[in-house]
Scaffold this motif. Structure first.
Motif, PDB file in Angstrom:
ATOM      1  N   TYR A   1      -0.617  -7.595 -16.640  1.00 40.69           N
ATOM      2  CA  TYR A   1      -0.144  -6.422 -15.902  1.00 40.69           C
ATOM      3  C   TYR A   1       0.236  -5.288 -16.843  1.00 40.69           C
ATOM      4  O   TYR A   1      -0.110  -4.121 -16.615  1.00 40.69           O
ATOM      5  CB  TYR A   1       1.049  -6.803 -15.026  1.00 40.69           C
ATOM      6  CG  TYR A   1       1.676  -5.608 -14.350  1.00 40.69           C
ATOM      7  CD1 TYR A   1       1.113  -5.054 -13.204  1.00 40.69           C
ATOM      8  CD2 TYR A   1       2.817  -5.017 -14.880  1.00 40.69           C
ATOM      9  CE1 TYR A   1       1.669  -3.938 -12.600  1.00 40.69           C
ATOM     10  CE2 TYR A   1       3.384  -3.898 -14.277  1.00 40.69           C
ATOM     11  CZ  TYR A   1       2.812  -3.370 -13.139  1.00 40.69           C
ATOM     12  OH  TYR A   1       3.366  -2.263 -12.553  1.00 40.69           O
ATOM     13  N   TRP A   2       0.972  -5.602 -17.926  1.00 43.78           N
ATOM     14  CA  TRP A   2       1.484  -4.558 -18.810  1.00 43.78           C
ATOM     15  C   TRP A   2       0.486  -4.120 -19.879  1.00 43.78           C
ATOM     16  O   TRP A   2       0.677  -3.051 -20.485  1.00 43.78           O
ATOM     17  CB  TRP A   2       2.768  -5.041 -19.482  1.00 43.78           C
ATOM     18  CG  TRP A   2       3.940  -5.073 -18.557  1.00 43.78           C
ATOM     19  CD1 TRP A   2       4.505  -6.174 -17.983  1.00 43.78           C
ATOM     20  CD2 TRP A   2       4.690  -3.957 -18.071  1.00 43.78           C
ATOM     21  NE1 TRP A   2       5.555  -5.811 -17.164  1.00 43.78           N
ATOM     22  CE2 TRP A   2       5.699  -4.456 -17.209  1.00 43.78           C
ATOM     23  CE3 TRP A   2       4.610  -2.578 -18.282  1.00 43.78           C
ATOM     24  CZ2 TRP A   2       6.602  -3.622 -16.552  1.00 43.78           C
ATOM     25  CZ3 TRP A   2       5.520  -1.748 -17.637  1.00 43.78           C
ATOM     26  CH2 TRP A   2       6.498  -2.268 -16.787  1.00 43.78           C
TER      27      TRP A   2
ATOM     28  N   ARG B   1      -0.344   3.414 -24.086  1.00 44.98           N
ATOM     29  CA  ARG B   1       0.978   2.904 -23.711  1.00 44.98           C
ATOM     30  C   ARG B   1       1.064   1.390 -23.772  1.00 44.98           C
ATOM     31  O   ARG B   1       2.110   0.820 -23.442  1.00 44.98           O
ATOM     32  CB  ARG B   1       1.331   3.361 -22.283  1.00 44.98           C
ATOM     33  CG  ARG B   1       1.521   4.839 -22.111  1.00 44.98           C
ATOM     34  CD  ARG B   1       2.024   5.160 -20.695  1.00 44.98           C
ATOM     35  NE  ARG B   1       0.959   5.298 -19.720  1.00 44.98           N
ATOM     36  CZ  ARG B   1       0.719   4.466 -18.721  1.00 44.98           C
ATOM     37  NH1 ARG B   1       1.454   3.373 -18.581  1.00 44.98           N
ATOM     38  NH2 ARG B   1      -0.271   4.678 -17.862  1.00 44.98           N
TER      39      ARG B   1
ATOM     40  N   ASP C   1      -1.490   2.237  -2.124  1.00 44.03           N
ATOM     41  CA  ASP C   1      -0.658   3.428  -2.166  1.00 44.03           C
ATOM     42  C   ASP C   1       0.795   3.034  -1.917  1.00 44.03           C
ATOM     43  O   ASP C   1       1.093   2.225  -1.028  1.00 44.03           O
ATOM     44  CB  ASP C   1      -1.099   4.428  -1.085  1.00 44.03           C
ATOM     45  CG  ASP C   1      -2.397   5.121  -1.455  1.00 44.03           C
ATOM     46  OD1 ASP C   1      -2.667   5.279  -2.650  1.00 44.03           O
ATOM     47  OD2 ASP C   1      -3.137   5.511  -0.528  1.00 44.03           O
TER      48      ASP C   1
ATOM     49  N   TRP D   1       2.677   1.308  -3.836  1.00 40.12           N
ATOM     50  CA  TRP D   1       2.972  -0.039  -4.354  1.00 40.12           C
ATOM     51  C   TRP D   1       4.222   0.005  -5.208  1.00 40.12           C
ATOM     52  O   TRP D   1       4.380   0.885  -6.055  1.00 40.12           O
ATOM     53  CB  TRP D   1       1.780  -0.529  -5.175  1.00 40.12           C
ATOM     54  CG  TRP D   1       1.720  -1.998  -5.404  1.00 40.12           C
ATOM     55  CD1 TRP D   1       2.001  -2.976  -4.507  1.00 40.12           C
ATOM     56  CD2 TRP D   1       1.285  -2.655  -6.606  1.00 40.12           C
ATOM     57  NE1 TRP D   1       1.774  -4.215  -5.073  1.00 40.12           N
ATOM     58  CE2 TRP D   1       1.340  -4.055  -6.356  1.00 40.12           C
ATOM     59  CE3 TRP D   1       0.856  -2.211  -7.843  1.00 40.12           C
ATOM     60  CZ2 TRP D   1       0.985  -4.999  -7.312  1.00 40.12           C
ATOM     61  CZ3 TRP D   1       0.495  -3.144  -8.800  1.00 40.12           C
ATOM     62  CH2 TRP D   1       0.559  -4.527  -8.539  1.00 40.12           C
ATOM     63  N   ARG D   2       5.113  -0.950  -5.026  1.00 40.70           N
ATOM     64  CA  ARG D   2       6.388  -0.898  -5.726  1.00 40.70           C
ATOM     65  C   ARG D   2       6.266  -1.206  -7.215  1.00 40.70           C
ATOM     66  O   ARG D   2       7.227  -1.019  -7.959  1.00 40.70           O
ATOM     67  CB  ARG D   2       7.401  -1.849  -5.084  1.00 40.70           C
ATOM     68  CG  ARG D   2       7.068  -3.328  -5.142  1.00 40.70           C
ATOM     69  CD  ARG D   2       8.067  -4.106  -4.282  1.00 40.70           C
ATOM     70  NE  ARG D   2       7.793  -5.506  -4.162  1.00 40.70           N
ATOM     71  CZ  ARG D   2       8.479  -6.467  -4.765  1.00 40.70           C
ATOM     72  NH1 ARG D   2       9.483  -6.146  -5.572  1.00 40.70           N
ATOM     73  NH2 ARG D   2       8.184  -7.741  -4.572  1.00 40.70           N
ATOM     74  N   PHE D   3       5.081  -1.647  -7.654  1.00 41.85           N
ATOM     75  CA  PHE D   3       4.883  -1.911  -9.074  1.00 41.85           C
ATOM     76  C   PHE D   3       4.137  -0.775  -9.773  1.00 41.85           C
ATOM     77  O   PHE D   3       3.724  -0.921 -10.915  1.00 41.85           O
ATOM     78  CB  PHE D   3       4.134  -3.235  -9.263  1.00 41.85           C
ATOM     79  CG  PHE D   3       4.857  -4.409  -8.682  1.00 41.85           C
ATOM     80  CD1 PHE D   3       5.983  -4.919  -9.307  1.00 41.85           C
ATOM     81  CD2 PHE D   3       4.441  -4.985  -7.495  1.00 41.85           C
ATOM     82  CE1 PHE D   3       6.667  -5.996  -8.758  1.00 41.85           C
ATOM     83  CE2 PHE D   3       5.124  -6.068  -6.947  1.00 41.85           C
ATOM     84  CZ  PHE D   3       6.234  -6.568  -7.571  1.00 41.85           C
ATOM     85  N   GLY D   4       3.995   0.358  -9.104  1.00 41.33           N
ATOM     86  CA  GLY D   4       3.361   1.516  -9.723  1.00 41.33           C
ATOM     87  C   GLY D   4       1.961   1.765  -9.214  1.00 41.33           C
ATOM     88  O   GLY D   4       1.422   1.016  -8.398  1.00 41.33           O
ATOM     89  N   GLY D   5       1.350   2.844  -9.688  1.00 43.05           N
ATOM     90  CA  GLY D   5       0.045   3.244  -9.188  1.00 43.05           C
ATOM     91  C   GLY D   5      -1.107   3.013 -10.140  1.00 43.05           C
ATOM     92  O   GLY D   5      -2.259   3.299  -9.795  1.00 43.05           O
ATOM     93  N   ASP D   6      -0.838   2.508 -11.347  1.00 42.83           N
ATOM     94  CA  ASP D   6      -1.912   2.283 -12.321  1.00 42.83           C
ATOM     95  C   ASP D   6      -2.766   1.087 -11.923  1.00 42.83           C
ATOM     96  O   ASP D   6      -2.267   0.133 -11.305  1.00 42.83           O
ATOM     97  CB  ASP D   6      -1.331   2.026 -13.707  1.00 42.83           C
ATOM     98  CG  ASP D   6      -0.697   3.264 -14.321  1.00 42.83           C
ATOM     99  OD1 ASP D   6      -0.904   4.364 -13.774  1.00 42.83           O
ATOM    100  OD2 ASP D   6       0.008   3.127 -15.343  1.00 42.83           O
TER     101      ASP D   6
END
Length: 438
Positions: free
Chosen positions: A233-234, A245, A319, A321-326
């Motif tokens: 994920y990261w 990043r 859209d 999503w609580r874990f971000g948009g990437d």
């Protein structure tokens, strides 16, 4: 609950040019238990509608729980107001190609039919098999989701996904062991051996004294999958890669892990939990990520498709999503080795068996620095044999250093899921002393 195509098309007409809908009709059946008794039973149906409108480089999005025309109309008006308040942007159109054929996973008839009595019978079989002296907790869950992604340009994709999940945690005198199994087909989840596995895990052993310093470790699949999912994920998304990043930014074709580490993302592989397309409607692609420890690629969505040759790999996220948009990996599979878990323990010599990692938190994403605690059946290994229980401990380490220190990979993989990823398939791993320290 079913999604009517006519209702979707009517909603798109009302939303107008540049509209896209991501619709999911979900049915959830859940049974929870604690202290060897049922504490909660729940059945729920819900509709999730995510709407996005993009025009002239401006985007507005919103959510509903219905496709009723009056509510869709109210949302359309709000989105129009939102678009009008944004500055126009002269953006080049995304070059990702949304064509192609998406795979169609076959919905499990057993999971479609499963109900509260089936969940209770599974719980009772495990409870009875454990017998006296054990406290049983956990959950049994059945999910059915009909998904539709459609847009105003004529795209229409749909699929029905089923999932059955069993989590059983046994406690004996304050020591715990757990079993987690997940599959699209509830009939493929074995229940008859769960109690015997838990009893074996909770066998009588002394408790080892705490020690300090670096140690070798056998990471069982439920521990390894948490690491692999967090790393994926990261580290393995196109946005973070392109913006430097992540831990693998600028390292394409460079070694970042041990030679035994081969990792792919493949939403079509039946060893995981297959699905056909992402929330943008792009078919899932097989993406090599690490090849024998060397960075081979990253996953992308439409907006970041320029990083992956101009074509989205099918890894957009919902859209809002609580874990971000990437873009992010969704179906990770770590290649298996040829060793049994017993052989990994023997090769470990002196160290620990870690069955599960809990409360894993990311402290520094680019350095993959995390902290978490061991949980459920952590054992001390001496001279290649499990000899004692080891107390629960907190570990702080870098995942990339753990991946670089893998010196053994098991042959038997387990399927799991995690809150931010559809499925992860991993074998047990033997990690050399160094990155993990007590």
């Amino acid at each position: 609950m079913t999604i009517e195509r006519a209702a979707v098309e009517a909603a798109l007409d009302r939303l107008g040019r540049g509209a896209r809908l991501d619709v999911s009709a979900e049915r959830v059946g859940l049974l929870r238990f604690a202290e060897s008794r049922v504490v909660f039973q729940h059945d729920e149906e819900r509709l999730r509608v995510r709407a996005r409108v993009t025009r002239d480089g401006r985007t507005a999005s919103g959510m509903l729980e219905t496709l009723e025309p009056a509510f869709v109309g109210a949302l359309a008006d709000r989105l129009e107001d939102g678009l009008a308040s944004l500055p126009k942007r002269d953006l080049a159109p995304a070059t990702a190609q949304l064509g192609g054929v998406a795979s169609r996973p076959v919905a499990s008839e057993a999971t479609l039919r499963a109900g509260a009595p089936d969940r209770y019978r599974a719980f009772e079989e495990i409870r009875a098999g454990l017998g006296d002296g054990f406290a049983l907790g956990g959950s049994i869950r059945h999910d059915i989701a009909e998904r539709v992604v459609s847009d105003s340009d004529g795209l229409y994709r749909n699929e029905v996904l089923t999932k059955a999940t069993l989590q059983a945690i046994a406690d004996r005198d304050g020591r715990t062991a757990s079993v987690r199994r997940v599959h699209r087909d509830s009939a493929a989840i074995r229940v008859d051996d769960v109690a015997s596995v838990l009893r074996e895990e909770l066998r009588e052993l002394p408790i080892a004294e705490s020690v300090s310093g670096p140690f070798r470790a056998v990471l069982r699949p439920q521990a390894a999958l948490t690491l692999i999912a967090t790393y994926g994920y990261w580290s393995l998304g196109a946005a973070g890669f392109d913006e430097r990043r992540t831990a693998v930014a600028g390292k394409l074709d460079e070694r970042v892990a041990g030679q035994l580490v081969t990792l792919v993302d493949d939403g079509n592989d039946p060893d995981g939990l297959p699905s056909g397309f992402d929330p943008e409607g792009t078919p899932k692609q097989r993406v090599p990520l690490l090849e024998r420890g060397v960075v081979a690629g990253v996953v992308s969505n439409v907006a970041w498709s320029h990083v992956t040759g101009g074509v989205s790999t099918g890894h957009g996220v919902p859209d809002g999503w609580r874990f971000g948009g990437d873009p992010a990996p969704s179906h990770l599979l770590l290649g298996a080795g040829d060793a049994s878990e017993e052989q990994l323990v023997e090769a470990c010599g002196d160290g620990l068996v870690i069955s599960r990692l809990d409360y894993l938190r990311v402290l520094h994403p680019k350095e993959t620095l995390v902290t978490g605690t061991t949980r459920d059946a952590t054992y001390r290994i001496e001279n290649g044999r499990i000899v004692a229980w080891y107390p629960r401990v907190r570990l702080t380490f870098r995942i990339d250093e753990v991946l670089a220190a893998i010196v053994g990979v098991g042959a038997e993989r387990e399927r799991g899921d995690i809150v931010f990823m559809e499925s992860v398939v991993v074998p047990p791993l033997l990690v050399e002393a160094g990155p993990l320290t007590l």
